[in-house]
Design a protein around this motif. Structure first.
Motif, PDB file in Angstrom:
ATOM      1  N   LYS A   1      -9.791   2.596   0.854  1.00 12.38           N
ATOM      2  CA  LYS A   1      -8.445   2.048   1.002  1.00 12.38           C
ATOM      3  C   LYS A   1      -8.245   1.354   2.338  1.00 12.38           C
ATOM      4  CE  LYS A   1      -3.580   3.502   1.022  1.00 12.38           C
ATOM      5  NZ  LYS A   1      -2.663   4.668   0.912  1.00 12.38           N
TER       6      LYS A   1
ATOM      7  N   ILE B   1      -6.789  -1.478  -9.021  1.00 10.56           N
ATOM      8  CA  ILE B   1      -5.969  -2.253  -8.084  1.00 10.56           C
ATOM      9  C   ILE B   1      -4.969  -3.119  -8.833  1.00 10.56           C
ATOM     10  CG2 ILE B   1      -6.025  -4.086  -6.340  1.00 10.56           C
ATOM     11  CD1 ILE B   1      -8.793  -3.011  -5.505  1.00 10.56           C
TER      12      ILE B   1
ATOM     13  N   LEU C   1      -6.521   4.938  -3.605  1.00 12.63           N
ATOM     14  CA  LEU C   1      -5.475   3.994  -3.214  1.00 12.63           C
ATOM     15  C   LEU C   1      -4.149   4.679  -2.921  1.00 12.63           C
ATOM     16  CD1 LEU C   1      -6.352   1.271  -5.856  1.00 12.63           C
ATOM     17  CD2 LEU C   1      -6.482   0.962  -3.366  1.00 12.63           C
TER      18      LEU C   1
ATOM     19  N   PHE D   1       0.817  -1.210   0.000  1.00  5.09           N
ATOM     20  CA  PHE D   1       0.000   0.000   0.000  1.00  5.09           C
ATOM     21  C   PHE D   1       0.854   1.265   0.000  1.00  5.09           C
ATOM     22  CE2 PHE D   1      -3.314  -2.962   0.711  1.00  5.09           C
ATOM     23  CZ  PHE D   1      -4.512  -2.325   0.429  1.00  5.09           C
TER      24      PHE D   1
END
Length: 332
Positions: free
Chosen positions: A315, A279, A66, A8
């Motif tokens: 997120k 993603i 994200l 992440f």
């Protein structure tokens, strides 16, 4: 990558060029409790009006959610909706340097009128003819100038005319010359034009439409045969076939498999594909294993279906679920 946390964190360093058809999603929400005396239709007592970025712009919203930096590259009309689109970009703190305002098109809008969670009607206002030469040249000029800033290109094709074979071919050529990976979410008109991309992601309906085939996605043999036909028609490094509530199929030629979806309280499936490609594309830039990428996208695609309308991924919720996922744990 040693942990989900690092994955992440890695998203934050990425800049993504999103090329495709953008939309304004308008919503009118209320309660329909009676039938009109003028015609046998429900009367909506309007409670809320809302505007959201949609189409390729929803991919950009997912990328930003994200932690990445999206740059939209598209053509909108030189009209009030085009102005409204740029205002929405400004409100969301996203750049408009890839947006072209054209007097030769109208801005695509979709108005959804709902009573509670029940759709009453959708009204589309769109212009789906291909770009004129001047607008195409402007779009390619923007793409060429913006590519040096980017770590990934995503084609988000809704068959509204922004993307055509020339735009596809030239953009792929430019991106590959700079070793920039390319992820694609296609529709029928340009389905087989995306040759040589890094990831070709398609849902069952668009695969059937794009190749004019019929198959039962729940039958493993038929699904494998459909994937084989896809590989014969479109050359790509990796393929995803999303199966709605039945999960996701992935194939790289070297490895393939099917991942089941996770239990969800499904409200609407709008925008799930945008989340999946966002993603998957970001994970691709981090060099993660294909099964890992497929499962992360599988989680996120299901998650956004728990909310009404077209919404980007949360997120923090994705992170929390990813941390506990046994498939992802295999790799970190």
């Amino acid at each position: 990558m040693k942990s989900i946390e690092e994955v992440f964190e890695g998203f934050k360093d990425k800049t993504v060029l999103v090329v495709g058809d953008v939309v304004i999603d308008y919503y009118m929400r209320g309660k329909a409790s009676k039938i009109s005396k003028e015609a046998p239709v429900p009367v909506l007592a309007l409670e809320k009006k809302e505007s959201r970025l949609g189409g390729a712009a929803n991919v950009a919203m997912n990328l930003r959610a994200l932690g990445a930096t999206p740059i939209l590259c598209s053509v909108v009309g030189d009209d009030p909706d085009g102005e409204a689109f740029e205002q929405l970009l400004e409100y969301e703190n996203m750049p408009n340097k890839g947006i072209i305002r054209s007097q030769n098109r109208i801005t695509t809008t979709k108005l959804r009128i709902t009573s509670g969670l029940q759709h009453l009607i959708r009204v589309d206002n769109e212009d789906v003819h291909p770009l004129i030469d001047l607008d195409q040249k402007s779009l390619l000029h923007h793409i060429k100038n913006l590519l040096d800033e980017c770590d990934l290109v995503i084609f988000e094709d809704y068959d509204k005319g922004t993307i055509n074979p020339e735009v596809i071919e030239e953009t792929i050529k430019l991106a590959k010359s700079k070793n920039i990976p390319i992820a694609v979410d296609p529709k029928r008109r340009n389905f087989t034009k995306y040759q040589g991309v890094s990831l070709f992601k398609v849902n069952v309906a668009d695969l059937q439409d794009g190749l004019d085939i019929e198959f039962d996605a729940l039958d493993e043999k038929q699904l494998a045969n459909a994937a084989g036909q896809l590989k014969e028609n479109v050359a790509a490094d990796n393929y995803f076939i999303t199966l709605s509530k039945n999960g996701i199929f992935y194939d790289s030629g070297k490895e393939s498999g099917k991942l089941n979806s996770h239990p969800r309280q499904i409200v609407e499936v709008l925008g799930a594909g945008d989340t999946v490609i966002s993603i998957a594309g970001l994970c691709l830039t981090l060099g993660l294993p294909l099964e890992f990428i497929a499962e992360m996208a599988n989680i996120g695609g299901g998650m956004v279906c728990e909310l009404p309308g077209v919404v980007p991924i949360d997120k923090e919720k994705l992170f929390q679920e990813a941390k506990e996922n046994p498939i992802l744990k295999k790799y970190l």
